[in-house]
Design an enzyme around this catalytic site. Structure first.
Site, PDB file in Angstrom:
ATOM      1  CE1 TYR A 115      -6.353  -1.520 -18.904  1.00 28.87           C
ATOM      2  CE2 TYR A 115      -7.450  -0.097 -17.308  1.00 28.87           C
ATOM      3  CZ  TYR A 115      -6.507  -0.274 -18.299  1.00 28.87           C
ATOM      4  OH  TYR A 115      -5.706   0.771 -18.692  1.00 28.87           O
ATOM      5  N   GLY A 116      -7.617  -5.065 -13.942  1.00 30.35           N
ATOM      6  CA  GLY A 116      -7.355  -4.697 -12.552  1.00 30.35           C
ATOM      7  C   GLY A 116      -5.868  -4.441 -12.356  1.00 30.35           C
ATOM      8  CB  SER A 117      -3.650  -5.358  -9.546  1.00 27.78           C
ATOM      9  OG  SER A 117      -2.331  -5.111  -9.153  1.00 27.78           O
TER      10      SER A 117
ATOM     11  CG  ASP B 200      -5.931 -16.408  -9.161  1.00 29.25           C
ATOM     12  OD1 ASP B 200      -5.433 -16.568 -10.286  1.00 29.25           O
ATOM     13  OD2 ASP B 200      -5.362 -15.788  -8.245  1.00 29.25           O
TER      14      ASP B 200
ATOM     15  CB  ALA C 287     -13.670 -14.480 -11.905  1.00 24.76           C
ATOM     16  CD  GLN C 288      -7.478 -16.649 -13.818  1.00 22.65           C
ATOM     17  OE1 GLN C 288      -6.956 -17.735 -14.071  1.00 22.65           O
ATOM     18  NE2 GLN C 288      -6.767 -15.602 -13.416  1.00 22.65           N
TER      19      GLN C 288
ATOM     20  CG  HIS D  11      -1.269 -17.171  -9.635  1.00 24.85           C
ATOM     21  ND1 HIS D  11      -0.136 -17.767  -9.112  1.00 24.85           N
ATOM     22  CD2 HIS D  11      -2.269 -17.432  -8.744  1.00 24.85           C
ATOM     23  CE1 HIS D  11      -0.452 -18.343  -7.951  1.00 24.85           C
ATOM     24  NE2 HIS D  11      -1.734 -18.165  -7.713  1.00 24.85           N
TER      25      HIS D  11
ATOM     26  CD  GLU E 236      11.030   1.643  16.060  1.00 21.61           C
ATOM     27  OE1 GLU E 236      11.158   2.854  16.279  1.00 21.61           O
ATOM     28  OE2 GLU E 236      11.939   0.947  15.549  1.00 21.61           O
TER      29      GLU E 236
ATOM     30  CD  GLU F 236      13.306   2.639  11.530  1.00 16.57           C
ATOM     31  OE1 GLU F 236      12.643   3.065  12.515  1.00 16.57           O
ATOM     32  OE2 GLU F 236      14.534   2.434  11.573  1.00 16.57           O
TER      33      GLU F 236
HETATM   34  N1  LIG Z   1      -2.490  -8.403  -8.057  1.00 17.78           N
HETATM   35  C1  LIG Z   1      -1.213  -8.678  -8.436  1.00 17.78           C
HETATM   36  O1  LIG Z   1      -0.348  -7.829  -8.387  1.00 17.78           O
HETATM   37  C2  LIG Z   1      -0.849 -10.023  -8.982  1.00 17.78           C
HETATM   38  C3  LIG Z   1      -1.809 -10.838  -9.547  1.00 17.78           C
HETATM   39  N2  LIG Z   1      -1.425 -11.962 -10.229  1.00 17.78           N
HETATM   40  C4  LIG Z   1      -2.438 -12.759 -10.880  1.00 17.78           C
HETATM   41  O2  LIG Z   1      -3.025 -11.974 -11.909  1.00 17.78           O
HETATM   42  C5  LIG Z   1      -4.409 -12.347 -12.081  1.00 17.78           C
HETATM   43  C6  LIG Z   1      -5.294 -11.119 -11.917  1.00 17.78           C
HETATM   44  O3  LIG Z   1      -5.203 -10.688 -10.582  1.00 17.78           O
HETATM   45  P1  LIG Z   1      -5.430  -9.157 -10.193  1.00 17.78           P
HETATM   46  O4  LIG Z   1      -4.755  -8.267 -11.185  1.00 17.78           O
HETATM   47  O5  LIG Z   1      -5.064  -9.047  -8.751  1.00 17.78           O
HETATM   48  O6  LIG Z   1      -6.984  -9.004 -10.378  1.00 17.78           O
HETATM   49  P2  LIG Z   1      -7.883  -7.763  -9.924  1.00 17.78           P
HETATM   50  O7  LIG Z   1      -8.838  -8.256  -8.885  1.00 17.78           O
HETATM   51  O8  LIG Z   1      -7.061  -6.565  -9.624  1.00 17.78           O
HETATM   52  O9  LIG Z   1      -8.664  -7.402 -11.288  1.00 17.78           O
HETATM   53  C7  LIG Z   1      -9.844  -7.910 -11.605  1.00 17.78           C
HETATM   54  C8  LIG Z   1     -10.210  -7.423 -13.007  1.00 17.78           C
HETATM   55  O10 LIG Z   1     -10.943  -8.479 -13.631  1.00 17.78           O
HETATM   56  C9  LIG Z   1     -12.218  -7.963 -13.997  1.00 17.78           C
HETATM   57  N3  LIG Z   1     -13.203  -9.028 -13.964  1.00 17.78           N
HETATM   58  C10 LIG Z   1     -13.908  -9.492 -12.917  1.00 17.78           C
HETATM   59  N4  LIG Z   1     -14.748 -10.454 -13.321  1.00 17.78           N
HETATM   60  C11 LIG Z   1     -14.556 -10.576 -14.674  1.00 17.78           C
HETATM   61  C12 LIG Z   1     -15.145 -11.367 -15.682  1.00 17.78           C
HETATM   62  N5  LIG Z   1     -16.110 -12.226 -15.388  1.00 17.78           N
HETATM   63  N6  LIG Z   1     -14.700 -11.222 -16.952  1.00 17.78           N
HETATM   64  C13 LIG Z   1     -13.716 -10.359 -17.267  1.00 17.78           C
HETATM   65  N7  LIG Z   1     -13.134  -9.553 -16.342  1.00 17.78           N
HETATM   66  C14 LIG Z   1     -13.563  -9.672 -15.076  1.00 17.78           C
HETATM   67  C15 LIG Z   1     -12.500  -6.844 -13.016  1.00 17.78           C
HETATM   68  O11 LIG Z   1     -13.493  -5.985 -13.530  1.00 17.78           O
HETATM   69  P3  LIG Z   1     -14.448  -5.112 -12.535  1.00 17.78           P
HETATM   70  O12 LIG Z   1     -13.729  -3.821 -12.343  1.00 17.78           O
HETATM   71  O13 LIG Z   1     -15.732  -4.945 -13.296  1.00 17.78           O
HETATM   72  O14 LIG Z   1     -14.606  -5.896 -11.273  1.00 17.78           O
HETATM   73  C16 LIG Z   1     -11.104  -6.210 -12.971  1.00 17.78           C
HETATM   74  O15 LIG Z   1     -10.901  -5.417 -14.120  1.00 17.78           O
HETATM   75  C17 LIG Z   1      -4.665 -13.448 -11.055  1.00 17.78           C
HETATM   76  O16 LIG Z   1      -4.402 -14.665 -11.678  1.00 17.78           O
HETATM   77  C18 LIG Z   1      -3.602 -13.171  -9.992  1.00 17.78           C
HETATM   78  O17 LIG Z   1      -3.253 -14.295  -9.204  1.00 17.78           O
HETATM   79  C19 LIG Z   1      -0.107 -12.311 -10.378  1.00 17.78           C
HETATM   80  C20 LIG Z   1       0.866 -11.543  -9.835  1.00 17.78           C
HETATM   81  C21 LIG Z   1       0.570 -10.414  -8.997  1.00 17.78           C
HETATM   82 MG   LIG Z   2      -0.114 -14.339  -5.876  1.00 16.85          MG
END
Ligand SMILES: NC(=O)C1=CN([C@@H]2O[C@H](COP(=O)(O)OP(=O)(O)OC[C@H]3O[C@@H](n4cnc5c(N)ncnc54)[C@H](OP(=O)(O)O)[C@@H]3O)[C@@H](O)[C@H]2O)C=CC1
Ligand SMILES: [Mg+2]
Ligand SMILES: CC[C@](O)(C(C)=O)C(=O)O
Ligand SMILES: [Mg+2]
Length: 337
Positions: free
Chosen positions: A26-28, A84, A86-87, A109, A228, A232
Protein backbone atom coordinates in the site's frame (compact mmCIF):
# COMPACT_ATOMS: atom_id res chain seq x y z
CA UNK A 1 6.47 -1.02 -35.50
CA UNK A 2 2.90 0.04 -34.67
CA UNK A 3 1.44 -0.62 -31.24
CA UNK A 4 -2.08 -1.35 -30.10
CA UNK A 5 -3.53 1.35 -27.84
CA UNK A 6 -6.71 0.59 -25.91
CA UNK A 7 -9.13 3.20 -24.56
CA UNK A 8 -12.14 3.09 -22.22
CA UNK A 9 -14.48 1.75 -24.91
CA UNK A 10 -12.10 -1.18 -25.54
CA UNK A 11 -12.22 -2.38 -21.92
CA UNK A 12 -15.05 -4.06 -19.98
CA UNK A 13 -14.96 -2.92 -16.35
CA UNK A 14 -17.44 -5.68 -15.51
CA UNK A 15 -14.67 -8.28 -15.91
CA UNK A 16 -12.69 -6.91 -12.96
CA UNK A 17 -15.84 -5.98 -10.99
CA UNK A 18 -16.71 -9.70 -11.07
CA UNK A 19 -13.40 -10.61 -9.34
CA UNK A 20 -11.95 -10.12 -5.89
CA UNK A 21 -8.66 -8.23 -6.21
CA UNK A 22 -5.86 -8.44 -3.63
CA UNK A 23 -3.45 -5.51 -3.71
CA UNK A 24 -0.21 -6.56 -2.01
CA UNK A 25 1.50 -3.43 -0.69
CA UNK A 26 0.00 0.00 0.00
CA UNK A 27 2.75 2.39 -1.07
CA UNK A 28 2.94 4.73 -4.05
CA UNK A 29 1.23 2.41 -6.56
CA UNK A 30 -0.62 0.20 -4.07
CA UNK A 31 -2.75 2.96 -2.55
CA UNK A 32 -3.51 4.42 -6.00
CA UNK A 33 -4.65 1.10 -7.48
CA UNK A 34 -6.61 0.05 -4.41
CA UNK A 35 -8.51 3.32 -3.93
CA UNK A 36 -9.27 3.81 -7.63
CA UNK A 37 -10.37 0.18 -8.12
CA UNK A 38 -12.64 0.53 -5.11
CA UNK A 39 -14.08 3.77 -6.50
CA UNK A 40 -14.62 1.89 -9.79
CA UNK A 41 -16.82 -0.66 -7.99
CA UNK A 42 -14.25 -3.42 -7.55
CA UNK A 43 -14.05 -5.65 -4.46
CA UNK A 44 -10.56 -4.95 -3.07
CA UNK A 45 -8.62 -6.40 -0.16
CA UNK A 46 -5.16 -5.20 0.91
CA UNK A 47 -2.35 -7.60 1.81
CA UNK A 48 0.19 -6.23 4.31
CA UNK A 49 2.26 -7.95 7.01
CA UNK A 50 1.20 -7.57 10.65
CA UNK A 51 2.97 -4.47 11.95
CA UNK A 52 3.32 -2.84 8.50
CA UNK A 53 3.31 0.94 8.85
CA UNK A 54 0.99 1.12 5.82
CA UNK A 55 -1.80 -0.73 7.62
CA UNK A 56 -3.28 2.33 9.40
CA UNK A 57 -3.23 4.35 6.16
CA UNK A 58 -5.23 1.69 4.29
CA UNK A 59 -7.63 1.16 7.19
CA UNK A 60 -8.22 4.92 7.52
CA UNK A 61 -9.37 4.84 3.89
CA UNK A 62 -11.94 2.20 4.75
CA UNK A 63 -10.07 -0.65 3.10
CA UNK A 64 -10.00 -4.15 4.58
CA UNK A 65 -6.45 -5.24 5.42
CA UNK A 66 -5.31 -8.82 5.98
CA UNK A 67 -1.92 -10.52 5.67
CA UNK A 68 -0.47 -11.05 2.16
CA UNK A 69 -1.12 -14.80 2.46
CA UNK A 70 -4.75 -14.28 3.50
CA UNK A 71 -5.28 -11.77 0.69
CA UNK A 72 -3.74 -14.13 -1.87
CA UNK A 73 -5.88 -17.00 -0.60
CA UNK A 74 -9.19 -15.18 -0.95
CA UNK A 75 -8.55 -13.22 -4.17
CA UNK A 76 -9.04 -14.12 -7.83
CA UNK A 77 -6.56 -11.46 -9.00
CA UNK A 78 -3.41 -10.81 -6.95
CA UNK A 79 -1.69 -7.53 -7.85
CA UNK A 80 1.87 -7.40 -6.48
CA UNK A 81 2.72 -3.79 -5.56
CA UNK A 82 5.38 -4.27 -2.91
CA UNK A 83 8.95 -3.08 -3.67
CA UNK A 84 10.54 -5.02 -6.55
CA UNK A 85 13.27 -6.40 -4.28
CA UNK A 86 10.71 -7.74 -1.76
CA UNK A 87 8.46 -9.42 -4.32
CA UNK A 88 10.41 -12.68 -4.70
CA UNK A 89 10.19 -13.41 -0.96
CA UNK A 90 6.51 -12.38 -0.72
CA UNK A 91 5.70 -14.57 -3.71
CA UNK A 92 7.44 -17.66 -2.31
CA UNK A 93 6.06 -17.28 1.21
CA UNK A 94 2.57 -15.83 0.75
CA UNK A 95 1.38 -16.03 -2.85
CA UNK A 96 2.64 -19.25 -4.48
CA UNK A 97 0.92 -21.53 -1.93
CA UNK A 98 -2.44 -19.93 -2.82
CA UNK A 99 -2.23 -19.94 -6.62
CA UNK A 100 -4.73 -22.24 -8.32
CA UNK A 101 -6.29 -22.63 -11.76
CA UNK A 102 -8.58 -19.68 -12.55
CA UNK A 103 -6.50 -17.21 -10.56
CA UNK A 104 -4.34 -14.41 -11.95
CA UNK A 105 -1.16 -12.79 -10.69
CA UNK A 106 -0.63 -9.20 -11.82
CA UNK A 107 2.40 -6.89 -11.61
CA UNK A 108 2.88 -3.11 -11.86
CA UNK A 109 6.36 -3.56 -13.35
CA UNK A 110 7.97 -6.55 -15.05
CA UNK A 111 11.26 -6.74 -13.09
CA UNK A 112 10.73 -10.05 -11.28
CA UNK A 113 9.29 -11.89 -14.29
CA UNK A 114 11.77 -10.45 -16.83
CA UNK A 115 14.78 -11.45 -14.73
CA UNK A 116 13.37 -14.86 -13.74
CA UNK A 117 13.10 -14.10 -10.01
CA UNK A 118 9.45 -15.21 -9.91
CA UNK A 119 8.23 -18.18 -11.95
CA UNK A 120 4.45 -18.67 -11.57
CA UNK A 121 2.90 -22.04 -12.40
CA UNK A 122 1.44 -22.58 -15.89
CA UNK A 123 -2.18 -22.78 -14.73
CA UNK A 124 -2.51 -19.10 -13.71
CA UNK A 125 -2.73 -15.92 -15.78
CA UNK A 126 0.33 -13.68 -15.47
CA UNK A 127 -0.24 -10.10 -16.58
CA UNK A 128 0.93 -6.57 -16.03
CA UNK A 129 -0.72 -3.18 -15.69
CA UNK A 130 2.12 -0.68 -15.38
CA UNK A 131 1.17 3.00 -15.09
CA UNK A 132 3.62 5.37 -16.75
CA UNK A 133 3.68 7.75 -13.80
CA UNK A 134 4.25 8.03 -10.04
CA UNK A 135 1.52 6.38 -7.98
CA UNK A 136 0.44 9.52 -6.16
CA UNK A 137 -0.27 11.18 -9.50
CA UNK A 138 -1.99 8.04 -10.80
CA UNK A 139 -4.44 8.48 -7.93
CA UNK A 140 -4.67 12.27 -8.27
CA UNK A 141 -5.39 12.05 -12.01
CA UNK A 142 -8.02 9.34 -11.49
CA UNK A 143 -9.74 11.48 -8.83
CA UNK A 144 -9.65 14.48 -11.18
CA UNK A 145 -11.39 12.48 -13.93
CA UNK A 146 -8.16 12.11 -15.90
CA UNK A 147 -5.76 9.19 -16.25
CA UNK A 148 -2.11 8.18 -16.49
CA UNK A 149 -1.27 5.97 -19.51
CA UNK A 150 -0.51 2.32 -18.77
CA UNK A 151 1.40 -0.51 -20.38
CA UNK A 152 -0.40 -3.86 -20.32
CA UNK A 153 1.23 -7.21 -21.02
CA UNK A 154 0.38 -10.88 -20.75
CA UNK A 155 3.13 -13.36 -19.92
CA UNK A 156 0.83 -16.36 -19.46
CA UNK A 157 -2.74 -16.64 -20.72
CA UNK A 158 -4.03 -19.72 -18.93
CA UNK A 159 -7.65 -18.51 -18.95
CA UNK A 160 -7.61 -17.26 -22.52
CA UNK A 161 -8.94 -13.97 -21.15
CA UNK A 162 -5.88 -12.41 -19.53
CA UNK A 163 -5.59 -9.39 -21.82
CA UNK A 164 -9.27 -8.47 -21.39
CA UNK A 165 -8.86 -8.79 -17.60
CA UNK A 166 -5.73 -6.61 -17.62
CA UNK A 167 -7.54 -3.97 -19.70
CA UNK A 168 -10.48 -4.07 -17.28
CA UNK A 169 -8.04 -3.52 -14.41
CA UNK A 170 -6.37 -0.66 -16.32
CA UNK A 171 -9.80 0.92 -16.81
CA UNK A 172 -10.46 0.62 -13.07
CA UNK A 173 -7.44 2.81 -12.28
CA UNK A 174 -8.06 5.35 -15.07
CA UNK A 175 -5.36 4.03 -17.42
CA UNK A 176 -7.60 3.53 -20.46
CA UNK A 177 -8.79 7.14 -20.19
CA UNK A 178 -5.31 8.11 -21.40
CA UNK A 179 -4.47 4.94 -23.34
CA UNK A 180 -3.18 1.48 -22.48
CA UNK A 181 -0.47 0.16 -24.79
CA UNK A 182 -0.08 -3.59 -25.24
CA UNK A 183 3.52 -4.69 -24.81
CA UNK A 184 5.61 -7.49 -23.29
CA UNK A 185 7.15 -7.86 -19.82
CA UNK A 186 10.57 -7.55 -21.46
CA UNK A 187 9.81 -4.33 -23.33
CA UNK A 188 8.14 -2.70 -20.30
CA UNK A 189 10.95 -3.68 -17.93
CA UNK A 190 13.81 -2.58 -20.15
CA UNK A 191 12.26 0.71 -21.29
CA UNK A 192 11.05 1.58 -17.77
CA UNK A 193 14.47 0.96 -16.21
CA UNK A 194 16.17 2.89 -19.01
CA UNK A 195 13.76 5.82 -18.70
CA UNK A 196 14.12 6.18 -14.94
CA UNK A 197 17.92 5.82 -15.00
CA UNK A 198 18.89 7.84 -18.05
CA UNK A 199 16.16 10.45 -18.46
CA UNK A 200 13.37 10.85 -15.91
CA UNK A 201 15.13 10.37 -12.57
CA UNK A 202 18.90 9.82 -12.94
CA UNK A 203 19.43 12.06 -15.95
CA UNK A 204 17.05 14.84 -14.87
CA UNK A 205 18.26 14.95 -11.24
CA UNK A 206 21.91 15.09 -12.29
CA UNK A 207 21.17 17.79 -14.87
CA UNK A 208 19.34 19.96 -12.31
CA UNK A 209 21.94 19.48 -9.55
CA UNK A 210 24.86 20.13 -11.90
CA UNK A 211 23.26 23.28 -13.31
CA UNK A 212 22.62 24.53 -9.75
CA UNK A 213 26.24 23.76 -8.76
CA UNK A 214 27.72 25.58 -11.77
CA UNK A 215 25.72 28.73 -11.04
CA UNK A 216 26.28 28.80 -7.27
CA UNK A 217 29.99 27.93 -7.56
CA UNK A 218 30.28 30.91 -9.93
CA UNK A 219 28.88 33.14 -7.15
CA UNK A 220 25.23 33.48 -8.20
CA UNK A 221 22.48 33.39 -5.54
CA UNK A 222 21.27 29.86 -4.72
CA UNK A 223 17.68 31.12 -4.83
CA UNK A 224 18.13 32.32 -8.42
CA UNK A 225 19.91 29.08 -9.34
CA UNK A 226 17.01 27.10 -7.83
CA UNK A 227 14.34 28.98 -9.75
CA UNK A 228 16.37 28.73 -12.95
CA UNK A 229 17.38 25.07 -12.84
CA UNK A 230 14.58 23.32 -10.91
CA UNK A 231 11.39 25.35 -10.46
CA UNK A 232 11.21 26.57 -14.06
CA UNK A 233 11.96 23.10 -15.39
CA UNK A 234 8.43 22.05 -14.40
CA UNK A 235 6.94 24.96 -16.32
CA UNK A 236 9.05 24.17 -19.37
CA UNK A 237 8.20 20.45 -19.19
CA UNK A 238 4.49 21.31 -18.78
CA UNK A 239 4.63 22.86 -22.25
CA UNK A 240 6.41 19.79 -23.64
CA UNK A 241 3.74 17.59 -22.02
CA UNK A 242 0.97 19.65 -23.59
CA UNK A 243 2.38 20.09 -27.08
CA UNK A 244 5.78 18.48 -27.43
CA UNK A 245 9.15 20.20 -27.66
CA UNK A 246 7.65 22.30 -30.50
CA UNK A 247 5.12 23.95 -28.16
CA UNK A 248 7.82 24.69 -25.59
CA UNK A 249 9.97 26.28 -28.30
CA UNK A 250 6.96 28.31 -29.52
CA UNK A 251 6.52 29.84 -26.07
CA UNK A 252 10.15 30.64 -25.20
CA UNK A 253 12.00 33.67 -26.56
CA UNK A 254 13.98 33.52 -29.80
CA UNK A 255 17.08 34.08 -27.70
CA UNK A 256 16.29 31.03 -25.57
CA UNK A 257 15.44 28.99 -28.65
CA UNK A 258 18.74 29.91 -30.35
CA UNK A 259 20.60 28.95 -27.15
CA UNK A 260 18.61 25.70 -26.99
CA UNK A 261 19.31 24.81 -30.63
CA UNK A 262 22.98 25.80 -30.64
CA UNK A 263 24.02 24.61 -27.13
CA UNK A 264 21.77 21.69 -26.15
CA UNK A 265 23.75 19.11 -28.08
CA UNK A 266 26.97 20.31 -26.37
CA UNK A 267 25.45 19.26 -23.03
CA UNK A 268 23.82 16.01 -24.14
CA UNK A 269 26.64 15.09 -26.52
CA UNK A 270 27.80 11.83 -28.14
CA UNK A 271 29.58 10.81 -24.93
CA UNK A 272 26.27 11.04 -23.05
CA UNK A 273 24.52 9.10 -25.80
CA UNK A 274 27.21 6.38 -25.65
CA UNK A 275 26.77 6.20 -21.86
CA UNK A 276 22.99 5.88 -22.32
CA UNK A 277 23.61 2.95 -24.69
CA UNK A 278 25.89 1.38 -22.09
CA UNK A 279 23.22 1.75 -19.41
CA UNK A 280 20.67 0.14 -21.74
CA UNK A 281 23.12 -2.73 -22.32
CA UNK A 282 23.46 -3.29 -18.55
CA UNK A 283 19.65 -3.48 -18.31
CA UNK A 284 19.30 -5.85 -21.27
CA UNK A 285 22.07 -8.19 -20.07
CA UNK A 286 20.64 -8.39 -16.53
CA UNK A 287 23.79 -6.76 -15.05
CA UNK A 288 21.79 -3.92 -13.47
CA UNK A 289 19.22 -6.34 -12.00
CA UNK A 290 21.95 -8.55 -10.48
CA UNK A 291 23.69 -5.48 -9.03
CA UNK A 292 20.44 -4.10 -7.52
CA UNK A 293 19.38 -7.45 -6.04
CA UNK A 294 22.88 -7.90 -4.50
CA UNK A 295 22.83 -4.32 -3.16
CA UNK A 296 19.46 -4.98 -1.52
CA UNK A 297 20.59 -8.31 -0.05
CA UNK A 298 23.68 -6.57 1.41
CA UNK A 299 21.43 -4.11 3.27
CA UNK A 300 21.59 -1.34 0.65
CA UNK A 301 24.91 0.29 1.73
CA UNK A 302 25.42 2.35 -1.43
CA UNK A 303 21.72 3.16 -1.82
CA UNK A 304 21.61 4.55 1.73
CA UNK A 305 24.81 6.56 1.30
CA UNK A 306 23.77 8.08 -2.05
CA UNK A 307 20.26 8.78 -0.77
CA UNK A 308 21.72 10.74 2.18
CA UNK A 309 24.11 12.63 -0.11
CA UNK A 310 21.19 13.62 -2.36
CA UNK A 311 19.10 14.79 0.59
CA UNK A 312 22.04 16.90 1.84
CA UNK A 313 22.61 18.63 -1.52
CA UNK A 314 22.32 22.44 -1.04
CA UNK A 315 19.54 22.65 -3.65
CA UNK A 316 17.19 20.88 -1.21
CA UNK A 317 17.62 23.48 1.56
CA UNK A 318 17.20 26.35 -0.87
CA UNK A 319 14.13 24.73 -2.43
CA UNK A 320 12.49 24.00 0.91
CA UNK A 321 12.68 27.66 1.89
CA UNK A 322 11.35 28.94 -1.44
CA UNK A 323 8.57 26.39 -1.79
CA UNK A 324 7.38 27.30 1.69
CA UNK A 325 6.43 30.73 0.27
CA UNK A 326 4.30 29.20 -2.51
CA UNK A 327 1.34 27.43 -0.94
CA UNK A 328 0.18 26.06 -4.32
CA UNK A 329 3.54 24.36 -4.87
CA UNK A 330 4.22 22.95 -1.41
CA UNK A 331 1.60 20.19 -1.80
CA UNK A 332 2.00 17.27 0.58
CA UNK A 333 2.24 13.73 -0.79
CA UNK A 334 -0.92 12.03 0.42
CA UNK A 335 -2.33 8.52 0.41
CA UNK A 336 -5.85 9.93 0.74
CA UNK A 337 -6.22 11.89 -2.50
N1 LIG B 1 6.45 4.18 -7.45
C1 LIG B 1 5.82 4.28 -8.65
O1 LIG B 1 5.18 5.27 -8.95
C2 LIG B 1 5.85 3.14 -9.62
C3 LIG B 1 6.09 1.85 -9.19
N2 LIG B 1 5.90 0.81 -10.06
C4 LIG B 1 6.08 -0.54 -9.57
O2 LIG B 1 5.08 -0.78 -8.59
C5 LIG B 1 5.58 -1.70 -7.60
C6 LIG B 1 5.47 -1.07 -6.21
O3 LIG B 1 6.34 0.03 -6.16
P1 LIG B 1 6.04 1.26 -5.19
O4 LIG B 1 4.59 1.62 -5.24
O5 LIG B 1 7.05 2.30 -5.55
O6 LIG B 1 6.36 0.65 -3.78
P2 LIG B 1 6.48 1.45 -2.40
O7 LIG B 1 7.88 1.30 -1.92
O8 LIG B 1 5.90 2.81 -2.49
O9 LIG B 1 5.46 0.63 -1.45
C7 LIG B 1 5.84 -0.39 -0.69
C8 LIG B 1 4.59 -0.97 -0.03
O10 LIG B 1 4.80 -2.38 0.08
C9 LIG B 1 4.71 -2.72 1.46
N3 LIG B 1 5.56 -3.86 1.74
C10 LIG B 1 6.87 -3.89 2.03
N4 LIG B 1 7.26 -5.15 2.27
C11 LIG B 1 6.14 -5.92 2.14
C12 LIG B 1 5.87 -7.30 2.29
N5 LIG B 1 6.83 -8.14 2.65
N6 LIG B 1 4.61 -7.73 2.08
C13 LIG B 1 3.62 -6.90 1.71
N7 LIG B 1 3.82 -5.56 1.57
C14 LIG B 1 5.06 -5.10 1.79
C15 LIG B 1 5.11 -1.47 2.22
O11 LIG B 1 4.64 -1.53 3.55
P3 LIG B 1 5.39 -0.72 4.75
O12 LIG B 1 4.71 0.61 4.79
O13 LIG B 1 5.13 -1.54 5.98
O14 LIG B 1 6.84 -0.64 4.38
C16 LIG B 1 4.38 -0.43 1.36
O15 LIG B 1 3.00 -0.42 1.68
C17 LIG B 1 7.01 -2.02 -8.02
O16 LIG B 1 6.96 -3.15 -8.84
C18 LIG B 1 7.40 -0.80 -8.86
O17 LIG B 1 8.43 -1.03 -9.79
C19 LIG B 1 5.49 1.00 -11.35
C20 LIG B 1 5.25 2.24 -11.82
C21 LIG B 1 5.53 3.42 -11.03
MG1 LIG C 1 10.11 2.07 -12.71
C1 LIG D 1 10.08 6.99 -13.32
C2 LIG D 1 10.15 6.06 -12.14
C3 LIG D 1 9.15 4.90 -12.19
O1 LIG D 1 9.47 4.06 -13.28
C4 LIG D 1 7.79 5.50 -12.43
C5 LIG D 1 7.20 6.45 -11.45
O2 LIG D 1 7.22 5.30 -13.49
C6 LIG D 1 9.26 4.12 -10.88
O3 LIG D 1 9.73 2.96 -10.93
O4 LIG D 1 8.91 4.66 -9.82
MG1 LIG E 1 8.06 3.94 -14.74
Amino acid sequence: MSVEVYYDDDADLGLIQAKKVAVIGYGSQGHAHALSLRDSGVDVVIGLPEGSKSRPKAEEQGLRVVTPAEAAAEADVIMVLAPDTAQRGIYAESIAPHLAPGKAIFFGHGFNIRYGLIKPPAEVDVAMVAPKGPGHLVRRQYSDGKGVPCLVAVEQDASGNALALALAYAKGIGGTRAGAIKTTFTEETETDLFGEQAVLCGGASALVQTGFEVLTEAGYAPEIAYFECLHELKLIVDLMYEGGIAKMRYSISDTAEYGDLSRGSRIIDSRVKDEMRKILGEIQSGEFAREWVAEDEAGRPNFTKWQAEGAAHPIEETGKKLRGMMSWVDRPITETA
